[in-house]
Design a protein around this motif. Structure first.
Motif, mmCIF file in Angstrom:
data_model
loop_
_atom_site.group_PDB
_atom_site.id
_atom_site.type_symbol
_atom_site.label_atom_id
_atom_site.label_comp_id
_atom_site.label_asym_id
_atom_site.label_seq_id
_atom_site.Cartn_x
_atom_site.Cartn_y
_atom_site.Cartn_z
ATOM 1 N N ASN A 1 72.728 -16.825 -1.978
ATOM 2 C CA ASN A 1 73.184 -15.994 -0.860
ATOM 3 C C ASN A 1 72.104 -15.005 -0.422
ATOM 4 O O ASN A 1 71.877 -14.813 0.783
ATOM 5 N N LEU A 2 71.458 -14.372 -1.378
ATOM 6 C CA LEU A 2 70.403 -13.414 -1.030
ATOM 7 C C LEU A 2 69.233 -14.109 -0.344
ATOM 8 O O LEU A 2 68.654 -13.571 0.604
ATOM 9 N N THR A 3 68.880 -15.293 -0.809
ATOM 10 C CA THR A 3 67.793 -16.038 -0.181
ATOM 11 C C THR A 3 68.140 -16.362 1.263
ATOM 12 O O THR A 3 67.302 -16.201 2.175
ATOM 13 N N ALA A 4 69.383 -16.785 1.493
ATOM 14 C CA ALA A 4 69.816 -17.094 2.858
ATOM 15 C C ALA A 4 69.794 -15.833 3.728
ATOM 16 O O ALA A 4 69.327 -15.867 4.886
ATOM 17 N N CYS A 5 70.271 -14.722 3.192
ATOM 18 C CA CYS A 5 70.268 -13.461 3.957
ATOM 19 C C CYS A 5 68.841 -13.003 4.255
ATOM 20 O O CYS A 5 68.536 -12.562 5.372
ATOM 21 N N ILE A 6 67.965 -13.096 3.281
ATOM 22 C CA ILE A 6 66.579 -12.671 3.481
ATOM 23 C C ILE A 6 65.898 -13.558 4.522
ATOM 24 O O ILE A 6 65.160 -13.068 5.391
ATOM 25 N N ASP A 7 66.160 -14.858 4.462
ATOM 26 C CA ASP A 7 65.582 -15.769 5.457
ATOM 27 C C ASP A 7 66.100 -15.433 6.856
ATOM 28 O O ASP A 7 65.331 -15.450 7.831
ATOM 29 N N ALA A 8 67.402 -15.139 6.978
ATOM 30 C CA ALA A 8 67.982 -14.775 8.277
ATOM 31 C C ALA A 8 67.378 -13.474 8.795
ATOM 32 O O ALA A 8 67.040 -13.350 9.978
ATOM 33 N N VAL A 9 67.216 -12.498 7.901
ATOM 34 C CA VAL A 9 66.617 -11.217 8.304
ATOM 35 C C VAL A 9 65.166 -11.427 8.722
ATOM 36 O O VAL A 9 64.700 -10.846 9.712
ATOM 37 N N ALA A 10 64.440 -12.266 7.984
ATOM 38 C CA ALA A 10 63.042 -12.531 8.332
ATOM 39 C C ALA A 10 62.951 -13.175 9.709
ATOM 40 O O ALA A 10 62.066 -12.832 10.517
ATOM 41 N N GLU A 11 63.844 -14.098 10.002
ATOM 42 C CA GLU A 11 63.851 -14.741 11.313
ATOM 43 C C GLU A 11 64.178 -13.740 12.413
ATOM 44 O O GLU A 11 63.527 -13.714 13.466
ATOM 45 N N ASP A 12 65.173 -12.863 12.139
ATOM 46 C CA ASP A 12 65.534 -11.834 13.119
ATOM 47 C C ASP A 12 64.377 -10.868 13.341
ATOM 48 O O ASP A 12 64.111 -10.441 14.468
ATOM 49 N N VAL A 13 63.686 -10.512 12.281
ATOM 50 C CA VAL A 13 62.559 -9.587 12.417
ATOM 51 C C VAL A 13 61.443 -10.240 13.229
ATOM 52 O O VAL A 13 60.811 -9.585 14.063
ATOM 53 N N THR A 14 61.211 -11.532 13.015
ATOM 54 C CA THR A 14 60.183 -12.227 13.786
ATOM 55 C C THR A 14 60.548 -12.227 15.270
ATOM 56 O O THR A 14 59.705 -11.922 16.135
ATOM 57 N N GLU A 15 61.793 -12.538 15.577
ATOM 58 C CA GLU A 15 62.238 -12.530 16.972
ATOM 59 C C GLU A 15 62.153 -11.124 17.561
ATOM 60 O O GLU A 15 61.752 -10.947 18.718
ATOM 61 N N LEU A 16 62.504 -10.127 16.793
ATOM 62 C CA LEU A 16 62.438 -8.738 17.252
ATOM 63 C C LEU A 16 60.989 -8.331 17.516
ATOM 64 O O LEU A 16 60.687 -7.667 18.506
ATOM 65 N N THR A 17 60.093 -8.750 16.643
ATOM 66 C CA THR A 17 58.678 -8.423 16.827
ATOM 67 C C THR A 17 58.159 -9.049 18.117
ATOM 68 O O THR A 17 57.428 -8.400 18.879
ATOM 69 N N VAL A 18 58.525 -10.280 18.371
ATOM 70 C CA VAL A 18 58.101 -10.950 19.603
ATOM 71 C C VAL A 18 58.684 -10.221 20.815
ATOM 72 O O VAL A 18 57.993 -9.966 21.817
ATOM 73 N N SER A 19 59.953 -9.829 20.748
ATOM 74 C CA SER A 19 60.596 -9.115 21.856
ATOM 75 C C SER A 19 59.929 -7.776 22.113
ATOM 76 O O SER A 19 59.663 -7.398 23.262
ATOM 77 N N VAL A 20 59.646 -7.037 21.058
ATOM 78 C CA VAL A 20 58.989 -5.727 21.219
ATOM 79 C C VAL A 20 57.593 -5.923 21.787
ATOM 80 O O VAL A 20 57.136 -5.149 22.640
ATOM 81 N N ALA A 21 56.899 -6.946 21.352
ATOM 82 C CA ALA A 21 55.552 -7.209 21.866
ATOM 83 C C ALA A 21 55.610 -7.531 23.358
ATOM 84 O O ALA A 21 54.727 -7.122 24.124
ATOM 85 N N ARG A 22 56.623 -8.218 23.799
ATOM 86 C CA ARG A 22 56.750 -8.524 25.230
ATOM 87 C C ARG A 22 57.046 -7.261 26.020
ATOM 88 O O ARG A 22 56.526 -7.082 27.113
ATOM 89 N N ILE A 23 57.889 -6.394 25.472
ATOM 90 C CA ILE A 23 58.229 -5.153 26.190
ATOM 91 C C ILE A 23 57.021 -4.234 26.255
ATOM 92 O O ILE A 23 56.717 -3.639 27.293
ATOM 93 N N GLU A 24 56.295 -4.101 25.173
ATOM 94 C CA GLU A 24 55.181 -3.164 25.132
ATOM 95 C C GLU A 24 53.876 -3.786 25.611
ATOM 96 O O GLU A 24 52.844 -3.132 25.605
ATOM 97 N N GLY A 25 53.886 -5.011 25.998
ATOM 98 C CA GLY A 25 52.675 -5.701 26.420
ATOM 99 C C GLY A 25 52.045 -5.048 27.656
ATOM 100 O O GLY A 25 52.506 -4.036 28.169
ATOM 101 N N PRO A 26 50.971 -5.615 28.142
ATOM 102 C CA PRO A 26 50.294 -5.023 29.298
ATOM 103 C C PRO A 26 51.234 -4.994 30.515
ATOM 104 O O PRO A 26 52.090 -5.857 30.682
ATOM 105 N N ALA A 27 51.053 -3.958 31.306
ATOM 106 C CA ALA A 27 51.918 -3.792 32.508
ATOM 107 C C ALA A 27 51.636 -4.901 33.477
ATOM 108 O O ALA A 27 50.503 -5.297 33.730
#
Length: 120
Positions: free
Chosen positions: A86-112
């Motif tokens: 269960n912890l492995t599944a949760c950690i994998d899900a969190v890692a995937e969410d963090v990756t998607e969040l990082t990509v989203s933040v990079a798009r928002i903060e990217g060059p104007a």
């Protein structure tokens, strides 16, 4: 050499008393030794019986405890494996969410984005 009858009687009675007392003491000592041997045999038999009973009882308890400990160990191992899965599944899900969040933040903060080209 001449010994009087009284002296001879005294010496003879002294020897008789010493022999009687010695024989009585020897018989008493033999009785004590025989009695101690009988008690020792009785106690040895009793101790051996108790030792056998205790050994059997301890072996039974050891077998029961070993089986119970093995059952608890198996149960805990299964629970730990389930929690780990269960912890492995949760950690994998969190890692995937963090990756998607990082990509989203990079798009928002990217060059104007320049919609208007600044004029000269």
């Amino acid at each position: 050499m001449f010994v009087s009858a009284e002296t001879f009687a005294v010496v003879l009675s002294a020897v008789g008393i010493v022999l009687s007392l010695g024989t009585a003491m020897l018989a008493g000592f033999a009785w004590c030794v025989r009695r101690i041997d009988a008690v020792e045999t009785k106690l040895t038999t009793r101790i051996d019986t108790v030792e056998t009973k205790l050994t059997t009882r301890i072996d039974t308890v050891d077998t029961k405890l070993t089986a119970r400990i093995d059952a608890v160990e198996t149960k805990l191992t299964n629970r730990i494996d389930a929690v780990e899965t269960n912890l492995t599944a949760c950690i994998d899900a969190v890692a995937e969410d963090v990756t998607e969040l990082t990509v989203s933040v990079a798009r928002i903060e990217g060059p104007a984005r320049h919609l208007f080209v600044p004029g000269h």
